[in-house]
Design a protein around this motif. Structure first.
Motif, PDB file in Angstrom:
ATOM      1  N   ALA A 263       0.648  -1.143  -0.080  1.00  0.00           N
ATOM      2  CA  ALA A 263      -0.005   0.022   0.075  1.00  0.00           C
ATOM      3  C   ALA A 263       0.828   1.458   0.174  1.00  0.00           C
ATOM      4  CB  ALA A 263      -0.858  -0.059   1.348  1.00  0.00           C
ATOM      5  N   ASP A 264       2.257   1.141   0.756  1.00  0.00           N
ATOM      6  CA  ASP A 264       2.847   2.329   0.590  1.00  0.00           C
ATOM      7  C   ASP A 264       3.735   2.518  -0.549  1.00  0.00           C
ATOM      8  OD1 ASP A 264       1.706   3.376   3.126  1.00  0.00           O
ATOM      9  OD2 ASP A 264       3.072   1.590   4.292  1.00  0.00           O
ATOM     10  N   ALA A 265       3.673   1.590  -1.575  1.00  0.00           N
ATOM     11  CA  ALA A 265       4.676   1.642  -2.695  1.00  0.00           C
ATOM     12  C   ALA A 265       4.195   2.987  -3.494  1.00  0.00           C
ATOM     13  CB  ALA A 265       4.465   0.201  -3.477  1.00  0.00           C
ATOM     14  N   LEU A 266       5.021   2.989  -4.681  1.00  0.00           N
ATOM     15  CA  LEU A 266       4.906   4.257  -5.557  1.00  0.00           C
ATOM     16  C   LEU A 266       3.881   3.483  -6.601  1.00  0.00           C
ATOM     17  CD1 LEU A 266       5.814   7.067  -6.340  1.00  0.00           C
ATOM     18  CD2 LEU A 266       7.441   5.685  -7.824  1.00  0.00           C
ATOM     19  N   HIS A 267       2.835   4.249  -6.697  1.00  0.00           N
ATOM     20  CA  HIS A 267       1.725   3.748  -7.859  1.00  0.00           C
ATOM     21  C   HIS A 267       1.279   4.797  -8.782  1.00  0.00           C
ATOM     22  CE1 HIS A 267       0.958   0.757  -4.556  1.00  0.00           C
ATOM     23  NE2 HIS A 267       0.319   0.003  -5.499  1.00  0.00           N
ATOM     24  N   THR A 268       0.674   4.431  -9.951  1.00  0.00           N
ATOM     25  CA  THR A 268      -0.114   5.245 -10.538  1.00  0.00           C
ATOM     26  C   THR A 268      -1.525   4.582 -10.923  1.00  0.00           C
ATOM     27  OG1 THR A 268      -0.273   6.768 -12.354  1.00  0.00           O
ATOM     28  CG2 THR A 268       0.717   4.518 -13.012  1.00  0.00           C
ATOM     29  N   VAL A 269      -2.315   5.102 -11.700  1.00  0.00           N
ATOM     30  CA  VAL A 269      -3.871   4.712 -11.861  1.00  0.00           C
ATOM     31  C   VAL A 269      -3.667   5.052 -13.589  1.00  0.00           C
ATOM     32  CG1 VAL A 269      -6.072   4.842 -11.754  1.00  0.00           C
ATOM     33  CG2 VAL A 269      -4.616   5.414  -9.624  1.00  0.00           C
ATOM     34  N   VAL A 270      -4.436   3.826 -14.122  1.00  0.00           N
ATOM     35  CA  VAL A 270      -4.647   3.789 -15.636  1.00  0.00           C
ATOM     36  C   VAL A 270      -6.314   3.671 -15.829  1.00  0.00           C
ATOM     37  CG1 VAL A 270      -4.321   2.494 -17.733  1.00  0.00           C
ATOM     38  CG2 VAL A 270      -2.698   2.978 -15.969  1.00  0.00           C
ATOM     39  N   CYS A 271      -6.624   4.622 -16.818  1.00  0.00           N
ATOM     40  CA  CYS A 271      -8.132   4.357 -16.916  1.00  0.00           C
ATOM     41  C   CYS A 271      -8.234   4.171 -18.399  1.00  0.00           C
ATOM     42  CB  CYS A 271      -8.726   5.825 -16.755  1.00  0.00           C
ATOM     43  SG  CYS A 271     -10.490   5.691 -17.447  1.00  0.00           S
TER      44      CYS A 271
ATOM     45  N   GLY B  26      -6.054   6.756 -20.152  1.00  0.00           N
ATOM     46  CA  GLY B  26      -5.102   7.732 -19.700  1.00  0.00           C
ATOM     47  C   GLY B  26      -4.466   7.227 -18.471  1.00  0.00           C
ATOM     48  N   VAL B  27      -3.355   8.119 -18.366  1.00  0.00           N
ATOM     49  CA  VAL B  27      -2.342   7.640 -17.081  1.00  0.00           C
ATOM     50  C   VAL B  27      -2.244   8.612 -16.129  1.00  0.00           C
ATOM     51  CG1 VAL B  27      -0.136   6.604 -16.653  1.00  0.00           C
ATOM     52  CG2 VAL B  27      -1.363   5.747 -18.412  1.00  0.00           C
ATOM     53  N   ALA B  28      -2.494   8.651 -14.940  1.00  0.00           N
ATOM     54  CA  ALA B  28      -2.238   9.704 -14.086  1.00  0.00           C
ATOM     55  C   ALA B  28      -0.739   9.788 -13.583  1.00  0.00           C
ATOM     56  CB  ALA B  28      -2.949   9.562 -12.772  1.00  0.00           C
ATOM     57  N   PRO B  29      -0.306  10.922 -12.911  1.00  0.00           N
ATOM     58  CA  PRO B  29       1.098  10.912 -12.132  1.00  0.00           C
ATOM     59  C   PRO B  29       1.120  10.149 -11.245  1.00  0.00           C
ATOM     60  CG  PRO B  29      -0.117  13.090 -12.449  1.00  0.00           C
ATOM     61  CD  PRO B  29      -0.950  12.139 -12.832  1.00  0.00           C
ATOM     62  N   ALA B  30       2.683   9.763 -10.941  1.00  0.00           N
ATOM     63  CA  ALA B  30       2.787   8.850  -9.745  1.00  0.00           C
ATOM     64  C   ALA B  30       2.639   9.458  -8.588  1.00  0.00           C
ATOM     65  CB  ALA B  30       4.453   8.400  -9.935  1.00  0.00           C
ATOM     66  N   ARG B  31       2.275   8.642  -7.530  1.00  0.00           N
ATOM     67  CA  ARG B  31       2.217   9.057  -6.064  1.00  0.00           C
ATOM     68  C   ARG B  31       2.552   7.856  -5.379  1.00  0.00           C
ATOM     69  NH1 ARG B  31      -2.048  11.658  -8.933  1.00  0.00           N
ATOM     70  NH2 ARG B  31      -2.529  13.850  -8.452  1.00  0.00           N
ATOM     71  N   THR B  32       2.952   8.220  -4.250  1.00  0.00           N
ATOM     72  CA  THR B  32       3.414   7.358  -2.928  1.00  0.00           C
ATOM     73  C   THR B  32       2.298   7.112  -2.060  1.00  0.00           C
ATOM     74  OG1 THR B  32       5.508   7.954  -3.145  1.00  0.00           O
ATOM     75  CG2 THR B  32       5.050   6.889  -1.173  1.00  0.00           C
ATOM     76  N   GLY B  33       1.772   5.860  -2.002  1.00  0.00           N
ATOM     77  CA  GLY B  33       0.685   5.536  -0.986  1.00  0.00           C
ATOM     78  C   GLY B  33      -0.800   5.618  -1.814  1.00  0.00           C
ATOM     79  N   LEU B  34      -1.727   5.447  -0.983  1.00  0.00           N
ATOM     80  CA  LEU B  34      -3.145   5.526  -1.535  1.00  0.00           C
ATOM     81  C   LEU B  34      -3.910   6.659  -1.232  1.00  0.00           C
ATOM     82  CD1 LEU B  34      -4.094   1.920  -0.463  1.00  0.00           C
ATOM     83  CD2 LEU B  34      -3.070   2.567  -2.452  1.00  0.00           C
ATOM     84  N   ALA B  35      -3.267   7.497  -0.262  1.00  0.00           N
ATOM     85  CA  ALA B  35      -4.207   8.924   0.069  1.00  0.00           C
ATOM     86  C   ALA B  35      -4.908   9.629  -1.001  1.00  0.00           C
ATOM     87  CB  ALA B  35      -3.253   9.553   1.060  1.00  0.00           C
ATOM     88  N   GLU B  36      -4.135   9.730  -2.194  1.00  0.00           N
ATOM     89  CA  GLU B  36      -4.491  10.692  -3.296  1.00  0.00           C
ATOM     90  C   GLU B  36      -5.023   9.564  -4.451  1.00  0.00           C
ATOM     91  OE1 GLU B  36      -2.461  14.198  -4.062  1.00  0.00           O
ATOM     92  OE2 GLU B  36      -0.810  13.079  -3.100  1.00  0.00           O
ATOM     93  N   LEU B  37      -5.545   8.502  -4.146  1.00  0.00           N
ATOM     94  CA  LEU B  37      -5.729   7.598  -5.107  1.00  0.00           C
ATOM     95  C   LEU B  37      -7.178   8.046  -5.902  1.00  0.00           C
ATOM     96  CD1 LEU B  37      -5.302   4.881  -6.268  1.00  0.00           C
ATOM     97  CD2 LEU B  37      -6.680   3.757  -4.644  1.00  0.00           C
ATOM     98  N   ALA B  38      -8.201   8.520  -5.275  1.00  0.00           N
ATOM     99  CA  ALA B  38      -9.185   9.147  -6.131  1.00  0.00           C
ATOM    100  C   ALA B  38      -8.904  10.442  -7.029  1.00  0.00           C
ATOM    101  CB  ALA B  38     -10.255   9.617  -5.046  1.00  0.00           C
ATOM    102  N   THR B  39      -7.943  11.171  -6.650  1.00  0.00           N
ATOM    103  CA  THR B  39      -7.434  12.414  -7.358  1.00  0.00           C
ATOM    104  C   THR B  39      -6.749  11.871  -8.476  1.00  0.00           C
ATOM    105  OG1 THR B  39      -7.201  13.914  -5.391  1.00  0.00           O
ATOM    106  CG2 THR B  39      -6.063  14.198  -7.534  1.00  0.00           C
ATOM    107  N   ALA B  40      -5.882  10.663  -8.524  1.00  0.00           N
ATOM    108  CA  ALA B  40      -5.322  10.036  -9.544  1.00  0.00           C
ATOM    109  C   ALA B  40      -6.196   9.608 -10.594  1.00  0.00           C
ATOM    110  CB  ALA B  40      -4.450   9.071  -8.986  1.00  0.00           C
TER     111      ALA B  40
END
Length: 400
Positions: free
Chosen positions: A187-195, A269-283
């Motif tokens: 959960a604390d890894a570096l992630h991005t979201v794809v749509c 679409g690909v969102a910028p990278a983020r660490t953790g899940l706190a901003e997952l909805a924004t991503a």
């Protein structure tokens, strides 16, 4: 979420060990596929080194290279009753179907439900009944592992969807907490979201497996508008500056969408990278915005990164009625499509007539005439900076 879920289990390594165990028991390379004929693990092909090129099996080769068999191959093999079988099934060679060697199929079941298949290339004399029985005992362990992974995948699917669809505030906070628990240390890894949107099938069986998308952590479908849906994918990254794994995953998902519906026009679409899940909805909002931009402006796609969509970052954040302006109503009518395109290209070229005329392939005098017509239809002055801004944004917004 169920308790004691093996959130950090190395399923891939476990499958490979079990397939290798079957290969050793039978003295032949084995291949494990899901019930949807997605490749999970395979043994070496070394034992077939004495075969000439004409004996190589295109069906097996394609399965390994693309990690998935075609629907025609799946239908053909299922015609031998492998979905109902509880023991080994022998399938004869059929060169006209691309099957140059006979097969032995070991159905993988868990609590009576077929979850996958172990495939062996048949030989003469082939494995004994005792060897096949020992191999079937191993498939029981594979079945338990597949069932465990499927349950864990269902948990992640449910919890990722909850995060992406929850109302802002405490509901979203709770959904993020549940997903964080399911992912554990990941959960604390570096992630991005794809749509990927629109996703052409509502059937859960048509959704790709996470194991077939390198770097994928979880995926789910999310409502998109009134009658369609998008596919959301959570992807692990090694570097915030390198989104290549996500872009590659997006390309694979678009190919899967085309396989499901040859007539579909989907974008990703690909969102910028983020660490953790706190901003997952924004991503997710950013990835969705980038996909919308790629649908509206094909030059941005088929895979668009949010940081590269320019003014669409702002326009996609506005409600549709806000992005519209009555000044452009007449210009956007079908009768004036060429004038609208001329105006947009002119504004894209920063008002430079020579560049615009070259881009459109028209004479400068033709350009000036069209621009005067645009001013007449809209009541806007193209020599005024604010009028230009309004027209430019309204034309871009109309694409969305």
């Amino acid at each position: 979420m169920r308790e004691n879920a093996p959130v950090t289990a190395d399923y891939k390594g476990d499958y490979q060990e079990l397939v290798d165990e079957i290969s050793e028991l039978l003295g032949a390379p084995a291949t494990l596929e899901s019930r949807d004929f997605e490749l999970i693990a395979f043994g070496a092909y070394d034992s077939e080194g004495d075969l000439d090129a004409s004996a190589l099996d295109p069906v097996r080769t394609r399965s390994i290279l693309t990690r998935r068999s075609t629907s025609a191959v799946r239908t053909w093999f299922e015609g031998f009753g492998i979905t109902r079988a509880t023991g080994p099934v022998r399938i004869p060679r059929t060169p006209e179907a691309g099957v140059h060697r006979g097969r032995i199929c070991l159905p993988v079941r868990h609590r009576g439900v077929v979850l996958g298949y172990v495939w062996l290339l048949d030989s003469d004399p082939g494995p004994t009944e005792q060897q096949l029985a020992a191999a079937m005992d191993v498939t029981v362990r594979i079945g338990a592992l597949l069932a465990d992974e499927a349950q864990h995948g269902a948990d992640l699917t449910r919890e990722l969807r909850a995060v992406l669809t929850a109302e802002r505030g405490w509901q979203q906070d709770m959904a993020v907490a549940e997903l964080r628990t399911a992912l554990a240390s990941r959960a604390d890894a570096l992630h991005t979201v794809v749509c990927v949107t629109p996703w052409p099938s509502a059937d859960p069986d048509d959704a790709p497996s996470v194991r077939t998308v390198p770097g994928a952590t979880a995926l789910c479908t999310v409502p998109w508008g009134a009658a369609s849906q998008s596919l959301a994918l959570l992807v692990r990254l090694r570097s915030a500056d390198v989104l290549t794994p996500a872009v590659t995953a997006a390309g694979r998902l678009l190919e899967r969408a085309r396989q499901l519906d040859r007539g579909t026009t989907a974008a990703s679409g690909v969102a910028p990278a983020r660490t953790g899940l706190a901003e997952l909805a924004t991503a997710w909002r950013e990835a969705s915005a980038a996909a919308r931009a790629a649908l509206a402006e094909p030059r941005l796609g088929p895979v668009a990164e949010w940081t590269h969509i320019g003014p669409f970052r702002l326009l996609t954040s506005l409600p549709p009625e806000v992005a519209h302006d009555p000044a452009v109503d007449l210009l956007l009518s079908p009768a004036h499509r060429e004038l609208a395109r001329t105006a947009e290209v002119y504004l894209d070229c920063a008002g430079q007539a020579t560049r615009t005329a070259a881009e459109l392939g028209i004479h400068r005098q033709t350009l000036y005439y069209r621009l005067s017509r645009v001013e007449q239809l809209t009541g806007l002055d193209l020599d005024d900076g604010e009028d230009r801004l309004l027209l430019h944004m309204a034309l871009k917004g109309a694409r969305l």
